[in-house]
Design an enzyme around this catalytic site. Sequence first.
Site, short mmCIF file in Angstrom:
data_model
loop_
_atom_site.label_atom_id
_atom_site.label_comp_id
_atom_site.label_asym_id
_atom_site.label_seq_id
_atom_site.Cartn_x
_atom_site.Cartn_y
_atom_site.Cartn_z
N ARG A 17 -2.30 -2.40 -7.60
CA ARG A 17 -1.82 -3.19 -6.47
C ARG A 17 -0.91 -4.31 -6.97
NH1 ARG A 17 -2.69 0.35 -3.18
NH2 ARG A 17 -3.60 0.04 -1.13
N CYS A 58 -6.38 -3.74 3.54
CA CYS A 58 -6.30 -2.28 3.57
C CYS A 58 -7.01 -1.62 2.41
CB CYS A 58 -4.86 -1.77 3.67
SG CYS A 58 -4.84 0.04 3.87
N CYS A 82 -13.85 -2.06 24.25
CA CYS A 82 -13.52 -0.68 24.64
C CYS A 82 -14.66 0.27 24.27
CB CYS A 82 -12.21 -0.23 23.99
SG CYS A 82 -12.31 0.07 22.22
N CYS A 86 -10.65 1.15 17.41
CA CYS A 86 -10.47 0.48 18.70
C CYS A 86 -9.25 1.09 19.41
CB CYS A 86 -10.24 -1.01 18.45
SG CYS A 86 -9.80 -1.97 19.89
N HIS A 141 1.04 -4.27 5.68
CA HIS A 141 -0.22 -4.32 6.45
C HIS A 141 -1.39 -4.76 5.58
CE1 HIS A 141 -0.12 -0.38 4.56
NE2 HIS A 141 -1.44 -0.34 4.68
N GLU A 142 -1.08 -5.45 4.45
CA GLU A 142 -2.15 -5.86 3.54
C GLU A 142 -1.94 -7.34 3.21
OE1 GLU A 142 -3.97 -2.68 0.55
OE2 GLU A 142 -2.45 -3.86 -0.47
N CYS A 179 -11.44 -4.98 19.65
CA CYS A 179 -11.44 -5.76 20.91
C CYS A 179 -12.85 -6.11 21.34
CB CYS A 179 -10.69 -5.01 22.00
SG CYS A 179 -11.60 -3.59 22.67
N CYS A 181 -15.08 0.49 20.47
CA CYS A 181 -15.70 -0.69 19.85
C CYS A 181 -17.20 -0.72 20.17
CB CYS A 181 -15.03 -1.97 20.32
SG CYS A 181 -13.47 -2.31 19.48
N ARG A 230 -3.56 0.72 20.81
CA ARG A 230 -2.98 1.75 19.95
C ARG A 230 -1.61 2.23 20.46
NH1 ARG A 230 -0.56 4.02 16.98
NH2 ARG A 230 -1.10 5.45 15.29
N CYS A 241 0.85 -1.19 0.00
CA CYS A 241 0.00 0.00 0.00
C CYS A 241 0.89 1.24 0.00
CB CYS A 241 -0.86 -0.04 1.26
SG CYS A 241 -1.83 1.44 1.58
N HIS A 242 0.32 2.36 -0.43
CA HIS A 242 1.12 3.59 -0.43
C HIS A 242 1.58 3.95 0.99
CE1 HIS A 242 2.17 7.17 -2.97
NE2 HIS A 242 2.64 7.47 -1.78
N THR A 243 0.85 3.52 2.00
CA THR A 243 1.26 3.83 3.37
C THR A 243 2.56 3.11 3.75
OG1 THR A 243 -1.06 4.16 3.91
CG2 THR A 243 0.44 3.96 5.76
P1 NAD Z 1 -1.45 5.09 -4.88
O1 NAD Z 1 -0.07 5.63 -4.89
O2 NAD Z 1 -1.70 3.75 -5.46
O3 NAD Z 1 -2.45 6.12 -5.61
C1 NAD Z 1 -2.37 7.50 -5.48
C2 NAD Z 1 -2.95 8.11 -6.75
O4 NAD Z 1 -2.96 9.53 -6.59
C3 NAD Z 1 -2.14 7.82 -8.02
O5 NAD Z 1 -3.00 7.32 -9.04
C4 NAD Z 1 -1.56 9.17 -8.41
O6 NAD Z 1 -1.38 9.33 -9.80
C5 NAD Z 1 -2.62 10.11 -7.85
N1 NAD Z 1 -2.15 11.48 -7.68
C6 NAD Z 1 -0.93 11.92 -7.28
N2 NAD Z 1 -0.90 13.26 -7.25
C7 NAD Z 1 -2.13 13.68 -7.65
C8 NAD Z 1 -2.71 14.97 -7.86
N3 NAD Z 1 -2.01 16.09 -7.63
N4 NAD Z 1 -3.97 15.04 -8.26
C9 NAD Z 1 -4.71 13.91 -8.50
N5 NAD Z 1 -4.20 12.67 -8.33
C10 NAD Z 1 -2.92 12.56 -7.92
O7 NAD Z 1 -1.93 5.15 -3.35
P2 NAD Z 1 -3.04 4.29 -2.55
O8 NAD Z 1 -2.44 3.04 -2.03
O9 NAD Z 1 -4.28 4.24 -3.36
O10 NAD Z 1 -3.24 5.26 -1.28
C11 NAD Z 1 -3.74 6.56 -1.45
C12 NAD Z 1 -3.58 7.38 -0.17
O11 NAD Z 1 -4.41 6.83 0.84
C13 NAD Z 1 -2.17 7.38 0.42
O12 NAD Z 1 -1.95 8.65 1.03
C14 NAD Z 1 -2.24 6.31 1.49
O13 NAD Z 1 -1.26 6.50 2.49
C15 NAD Z 1 -3.64 6.56 2.01
N6 NAD Z 1 -4.30 5.45 2.69
C16 NAD Z 1 -5.07 5.77 3.75
C17 NAD Z 1 -5.80 4.79 4.39
C18 NAD Z 1 -6.68 5.14 5.54
O14 NAD Z 1 -7.14 4.24 6.24
N7 NAD Z 1 -6.98 6.40 5.77
C19 NAD Z 1 -5.70 3.46 3.94
C20 NAD Z 1 -4.94 3.19 2.81
C21 NAD Z 1 -4.23 4.18 2.20
N1 AHE Z 2 1.67 5.96 11.70
C1 AHE Z 2 0.49 5.38 11.17
C2 AHE Z 2 0.55 5.36 9.65
C3 AHE Z 2 -0.15 6.52 9.07
C4 AHE Z 2 -1.65 6.42 9.25
O1 AHE Z 2 -2.28 7.41 9.60
N2 AHE Z 2 -2.24 5.28 9.01
C5 AHE Z 2 -3.67 5.14 8.96
C6 AHE Z 2 -4.02 4.07 8.01
S1 AHE Z 2 -3.25 4.17 6.47
C7 AHE Z 2 -3.36 2.58 5.93
O2 AHE Z 2 -2.80 2.50 4.70
C8 AHE Z 2 -4.24 4.64 10.25
O3 AHE Z 2 -5.43 4.74 10.42
N3 AHE Z 2 -3.45 4.02 11.10
C9 AHE Z 2 -3.97 3.42 12.29
C10 AHE Z 2 -3.71 4.24 13.47
O4 AHE Z 2 -4.18 3.82 14.54
O5 AHE Z 2 -3.04 5.29 13.35
C11 AHE Z 2 0.31 3.98 11.66
O6 AHE Z 2 -0.76 3.42 11.46
O7 AHE Z 2 1.26 3.44 12.26
ZN ZN Z 3 -2.73 0.75 3.54
#
Ligand code: NAD
Ligand code: AHE
Ligand code: ZN
Length: 376
Positions: A367, A171, A96, A107, A63-64, A93, A99, A111, A41-43
């Site tokens: 992916r 994820c 909590c 949860c 994480h995937e 869990c 949950c 953390r 994943c991008h993360t």
């Molecule tokens: P990815 O790298 O596969 O996709 C990102 C996309 O954004 C690409 O297609 C890229 O071309 C596009 N992009 C880049 N700059 C851009 C712009 N200026 N305008 C429009 N599009 C643009 O990433 P992913 O795995 O799909 O993850 C996306 C984001 O979500 C990341 O920041 C990741 O860390 C985050 N994420 C968050 C959670 C969560 O739970 N909140 C979970 C998974 C991933």
């Molecule tokens: N330091 C964080 C990583 C960054 C983050 O905010 N992660 C999101 C999910 S991104 C998944 O691709 C998150 O919700 N993390 C769970 C949490 O409890 O922060 C980390 O997770 O370690």
């Molecule tokens: Zn992820």
Amino acid sequence: MITCKAAVAEEAKKELVVKEVTVGPPQAGEVRVKILYTGVCHTDEYTRSGLDPEGLFPSILGHEGAGIVESIGEGVTSLEVGDHVVPLYIPQCRDCEFCNSSKTNLCGKIRSTQGIGVMPDGTPRFKDKDGNELYHFMGTSTFCQYTVCPEISLAKVNKEAPLDKICLLGCGITTGYGAVINTLKIEEGSTVAVIGLGGVGLAAIMGAHKSKASKIIAVDINPGKFERAILFGATDTLNPLEQKGKEMSELIFEMTDGVGVDYSIECVGTPHLMKQSFLSTKPNGGASCVIGVAAAGQTIDLSSEEVMGREWTGSAFGGTKSRDQVPELVDDYMKGDIKVDEFITHNFPLDDINDAFHAMHEGKCIRAIVKMFDDE
Ligand code: NAD
Ligand code: AHE
Ligand code: ZN
């Protein structure tokens, strides 16, 4: 103690190093899992590249994943050896305050230790061959052939489901799809903009399509992403780079007869885009969701005038109650109700895991699936 291979993040910004590590036995309340497949994943890249303020090194990222329970620690009751599982970076869990709330999936039970790269008892299970401890990552560390997770961080899933596909429900797919279904809960006929068409953004489009949105605007600066977005249900595409001098929100207003969209979802991780995503929604009743993870210290600036009349939310793991809902998503996939295979563009053996990160940077990958063992 098991000796096996892992991709170790030795230092920020460096390529992962595939090497032998040892994985300790599961302690009370813990489960050791043989990981057969993992997505990237991008993360993972966010942390590898040093942008994550919580990033710890040396560590085992990932994480995937999906795998099979190898052994269980004392007191584990919900899982047994041989069960198929998806590791969860947001545990459940079922006990909590969070949950027990229908408002959140976050949860709070473990953390504090998860965030500092150790198991709930404060120690790691991973060591390198010299006996140096390695940090865990997000409570999952799926870039290792065997990992140890708390029992509450594992979803037990249908044994018939292919692990090389359902690992993605750990994820990206669950996150984007869930942000639409669980967090925004969009209504039939809504107009939606999805910014960023990686695995997360495509899954958000899948959710919007499933919810019968009337217009789904897929936004990316890489036009190579549009064909797949249309396959997932996008009705319109937008590459803001093609119309220089105009902000994305302005362009989205033009595409919606000057009113904006009902919902927008940022799936990139850039504060400027999060603001633009928010400003793309209707000033009277629009709602925006942040999924992308921005670098440490970056913030979003908005005026009170811009915020009034709109709703703003964030979503982690798609608001998914993880142990309850991930098995349901696996069943949905098995019934053909959600796409999973269509997210997979690349496959690599563990030895070539760095190529999965290169493919992500080249912009051709949605992916990549990493096969953890050569012979299975
Ligand atoms: P990815 O790298 O596969 O996709 C990102 C996309 O954004 C690409 O297609 C890229 O071309 C596009 N992009 C880049 N700059 C851009 C712009 N200026 N305008 C429009 N599009 C643009 O990433 P992913 O795995 O799909 O993850 C996306 C984001 O979500 C990341 O920041 C990741 O860390 C985050 N994420 C968050 C959670 C969560 O739970 N909140 C979970 C998974 C991933
Ligand atoms: N330091 C964080 C990583 C960054 C983050 O905010 N992660 C999101 C999910 S991104 C998944 O691709 C998150 O919700 N993390 C769970 C949490 O409890 O922060 C980390 O997770 O370690
Ligand atoms: Zn992820």
